[in-house]
Write a protein that holds these residues in place. Structure first.
Motif, PDB file in Angstrom:
ATOM      1  N   ILE A 209     -15.817  -7.444   2.186  1.00 38.72           N
ATOM      2  CA  ILE A 209     -15.878  -5.996   1.971  1.00 38.72           C
ATOM      3  C   ILE A 209     -16.607  -5.313   3.127  1.00 38.72           C
ATOM      4  O   ILE A 209     -17.655  -5.804   3.578  1.00 38.72           O
TER       5      ILE A 209
ATOM      6  N   ASP B 255     -10.734  -7.721   2.962  1.00 37.95           N
ATOM      7  CA  ASP B 255      -9.978  -7.461   1.735  1.00 37.95           C
ATOM      8  C   ASP B 255     -10.084  -6.016   1.260  1.00 37.95           C
ATOM      9  O   ASP B 255      -9.153  -5.492   0.642  1.00 37.95           O
ATOM     10  N   TRP B 256     -11.228  -5.376   1.538  1.00 35.91           N
ATOM     11  CA  TRP B 256     -11.503  -4.072   0.903  1.00 35.91           C
ATOM     12  C   TRP B 256     -12.410  -3.269   1.824  1.00 35.91           C
ATOM     13  O   TRP B 256     -13.494  -3.732   2.189  1.00 35.91           O
TER      14      TRP B 256
ATOM     15  N   TYR C 237      -3.210   1.416   0.773  1.00 33.77           N
ATOM     16  CA  TYR C 237      -4.316   2.377   0.765  1.00 33.77           C
ATOM     17  C   TYR C 237      -4.036   3.425  -0.295  1.00 33.77           C
ATOM     18  O   TYR C 237      -2.898   3.624  -0.731  1.00 33.77           O
TER      19      TYR C 237
ATOM     20  N   TYR D 166     -10.196   4.323   1.064  1.00 36.96           N
ATOM     21  CA  TYR D 166      -9.968   3.071   0.316  1.00 36.96           C
ATOM     22  C   TYR D 166      -8.742   2.357   0.873  1.00 36.96           C
ATOM     23  O   TYR D 166      -7.611   2.830   0.717  1.00 36.96           O
TER      24      TYR D 166
ATOM     25  N   TYR E   2      -7.028  -1.651   0.994  1.00 39.29           N
ATOM     26  CA  TYR E   2      -7.172  -2.947   0.327  1.00 39.29           C
ATOM     27  C   TYR E   2      -5.975  -3.841   0.613  1.00 39.29           C
ATOM     28  O   TYR E   2      -4.863  -3.375   0.864  1.00 39.29           O
ATOM     29  N   SER E   3      -6.245  -5.137   0.547  1.00 32.52           N
ATOM     30  CA  SER E   3      -5.200  -6.140   0.729  1.00 32.52           C
ATOM     31  C   SER E   3      -5.007  -6.916  -0.573  1.00 32.52           C
ATOM     32  O   SER E   3      -5.986  -7.349  -1.185  1.00 32.52           O
ATOM     33  N   SER E   4      -3.764  -7.073  -0.976  1.00 35.58           N
ATOM     34  CA  SER E   4      -3.457  -7.864  -2.173  1.00 35.58           C
ATOM     35  C   SER E   4      -3.084  -9.298  -1.812  1.00 35.58           C
ATOM     36  O   SER E   4      -2.563 -10.034  -2.646  1.00 35.58           O
TER      37      SER E   4
ATOM     38  N   TRP F 228      -5.967  -4.292  -8.171  1.00 33.08           N
ATOM     39  CA  TRP F 228      -6.634  -3.158  -7.539  1.00 33.08           C
ATOM     40  C   TRP F 228      -6.260  -1.838  -8.220  1.00 33.08           C
ATOM     41  O   TRP F 228      -5.130  -1.670  -8.684  1.00 33.08           O
TER      42      TRP F 228
END
Length: 550
Positions: free
Chosen positions: A37, A246-247, A269, A511, A513-515, A521
């Protein structure tokens, strides 16, 4: 060279913790247990895990220390957390919390009402820790038994629940009773009720691991949190684009190209609106105390250009009521459902001329005494998006006959001018909460302003209006949602018709993020929390909803 060295260090750290997204089964397993993070670039960390401190490190609030209730500002819902339930007195002069039983601190000791009472009394004993000014309202705190806390107020005040139960982090009495001023205690060995505990700290990396005593069964599925330090967005953006983070909570220019397009299956995002960016006009100074001038300024502004150019298409034009939409849509008066700002230079000049202003040979309007419409708009040096917004406003206003300049100031000079009233106009943020009341109270209440030369906490435009105060008071004195909505509608009317401040665009929640490693999420279709990693305690709620990707 220092940037390259920092990037290499972070790559080594992330590779060591399994955050580089390897292709083998073993490396995928490691990656899917560790969440990496970056909340924002802050440079090297200074060890401080005190939830009372304004410089507390990422992870202290939420991940290690928790609140009594959880307020989701995205949908307005309130959920039990350390308190299993709560009940206001009918007259809103007290609230009773029934605590969740069988909660343990991370050292295995039981969590009880004594810890809650101690935490609240710490804020009374050390006012510097009471950043929400709870003890201006709280009269007394009692614990009738180990699972019950009763907080009595010196006046009816329903909005205090947000600050008291949603933004106050409970600490264990046993560990804090002898530390003195909690804002000066760095808390290097934190003991909390949250889902994570401290594994290791260095100035370059904060490492948290799963709390085996956490009270929510089976959670968290994430085994470890890594917070690497960065000096700038550039370094973090590079690793983000390589799936090594990741975030994040970054302002990322052209994010579709630089991030999403690199891995459209996993890179995502969502930038929901968080607050309203305002143009503050100093109402203690002519000509801003004239409604026609405020209306003319608003009508002249090209907010679409601010949205698309100044804010890179991330922060849409705000609603004239200053409601944060769509989060607060349930409060929007039907009178204003279809209301929207529209640039209208003809209307702006008509308003000025109807108010007696006349254009001189230099093209600048002046009042009957000959005083020209000439002023500065303050902004912080280096806040490039806001600087661009101000340049757009200055150009718009010059086009209708106002002589407007942009003044770039250091942050300290900028905020001091707002608070002390030594400015003409300024672009700035608003404070928000789980309902529009909090933005309106912060921005419009006479309790938050002062005469020029005296410090105004947040009502920087110096709006002082008995009707506004009465409506805010109406909201505070009841827990009836219909009465509260009625009060909000009345303030919406004041915002639209009297323009005490001028809404520009929404401030975004950053924000990305990766899944690739984790799923679950929040997104626009499932807004179960404010999604940024820098918002607490929402960050905890997000992590508790994540599961390793298959």
């Amino acid at each position: 060279m220092s940037l390259v060295t920092g990037l290499l260090l972070c790559m080594l750290l992330l590779a060591a913790c399994g955050g580089s997204g390897g292709t083998t089964t073993a490396s995928n397993g490691a990656a899917n247990s560790v969440l990496t993070i970056v909340t924002s670039p802050k440079g090297d960390f200074t060890e401080n895990f005190s939830p009372f401190s304004p410089t507390a490190l990422d992870g202290a609030k939420g991940m290690m220390y928790e609140t009594l209730l959880y307020f989701n500002q995205e949908d307005g819902s309130v959920k039990p957390w350390l308190a299993a339930s709560y009940k206001f007195a009918d007259d809103a002069t007290s609230v009773t919390f029934n605590l969740r039983q069988n909660v343990k601190w991370s050292d295995g000791k039981p969590f009880t009402s004594a810890d809650v009472v101690f935490t609240l009394n710490e804020l009374k004993q050390y006012p510097a820790a009471d950043t929400s000014s709870l003890w201006k309202v709280i009269k007394d705190v009692q614990a009738p038994d180990a699972n019950t806390v009763v907080v009595t107020f010196n006046r009816p005040d329903s909005p205090i629940l947000w600050y008291l139960a949603g933004q106050t982090y409970i600490v264990p009495k046993e560990h804090w009773a002898s530390v003195g001023d909690p804002t000066k205690y760095t808390n290097s060995q934190p003991v909390g009720t949250g889902p994570f505990t401290l594994k290791a700290f260095t100035p370059q990396l904060v490492d948290l691991v799963k709390n085996p005593n956490y009270w929510q069964p089976g959670k968290p599925a994430v085994q470890e949190l890594k917070y690497p330090s960065f000096n700038s967005n550039t370094g973090a953006e590079l690793l983000l684009s390589r799936n090594q983070l990741d975030w994040t909570g970054l302002f990322t220019p052209d994010i579709q190209k630089t991030y999403v397009s690199r891995d459209q299956a996993h890179n995502h995002y969502w930038f929901p609106s968080a607050n309203v960016i305002m143009l503050y006009l100093n109402l203690a100074k002519p000509p801003f105390n004239q409604l026609a001038v405020r209306q003319a300024i608003s009508a002249a502004l090209d907010r679409e250009q601010m949205y698309k150019v100044g804010e890179s298409g991330y922060e849409p034009v705000a609603h004239p009521t200053a409601l944060v939409l769509p989060a607060n849509k349930q409060f929007l008066s039907t009178d204003y459902t279809d209301l929207a700002f529209k640039m209208d230079t003809a209307k702006a000049t008509q308003l000025l001329e109807s108010a007696g202003f006349k254009k001189g040979s230099d093209g600048i309007y002046a009042d009957s005494s000959g005083k020209k419409l000439s002023f500065n708009i303050n902004v912080v040096t280096g806040w490039t998006d806001w600087v661009t917004d101000c340049q757009i406003m200055a150009s718009n206003l010059k086009a209708i006959g106002m002589n407007v300049s942009v003044s770039s100031l250091s942050y300290n000079s900028y905020i001091n001018a707002l608070q002390m009233g030594s400015y003409d106009a300024a672009i700035s943020w608003t404070n928000t909460g789980p309902s529009p009341y909090f933005l309106y109270y912060s921005t419009l209440s006479s309790k938050n302003t002062a005469a020029v030369g005296q410090l105004a906490p947040s009502n920087w435009e110096r709006w002082n209006d008995a009707t506004t105060d009465k409506l805010l008071d109406q909201y505070e004195k009841t827990t009836d949602t219909n009465a509260q909505t009625q009060a909000i509608s009345g303030i919406e009317k004041i915002m639209v018709e009297q323009m005490p401040v001028i809404p520009l665009v929404y401030g975004a929640t950053w924000y990305e993020y990766s899944s690739l490693h984790f799923t679950g999420w929040p997104d626009k279709d499932n807004p179960y929390a404010v999604p940024s990693p820098y918002t607490a305690p929402d960050c905890e709620v997000v992590v508790l909803n994540l599961k390793p990707a298959a």
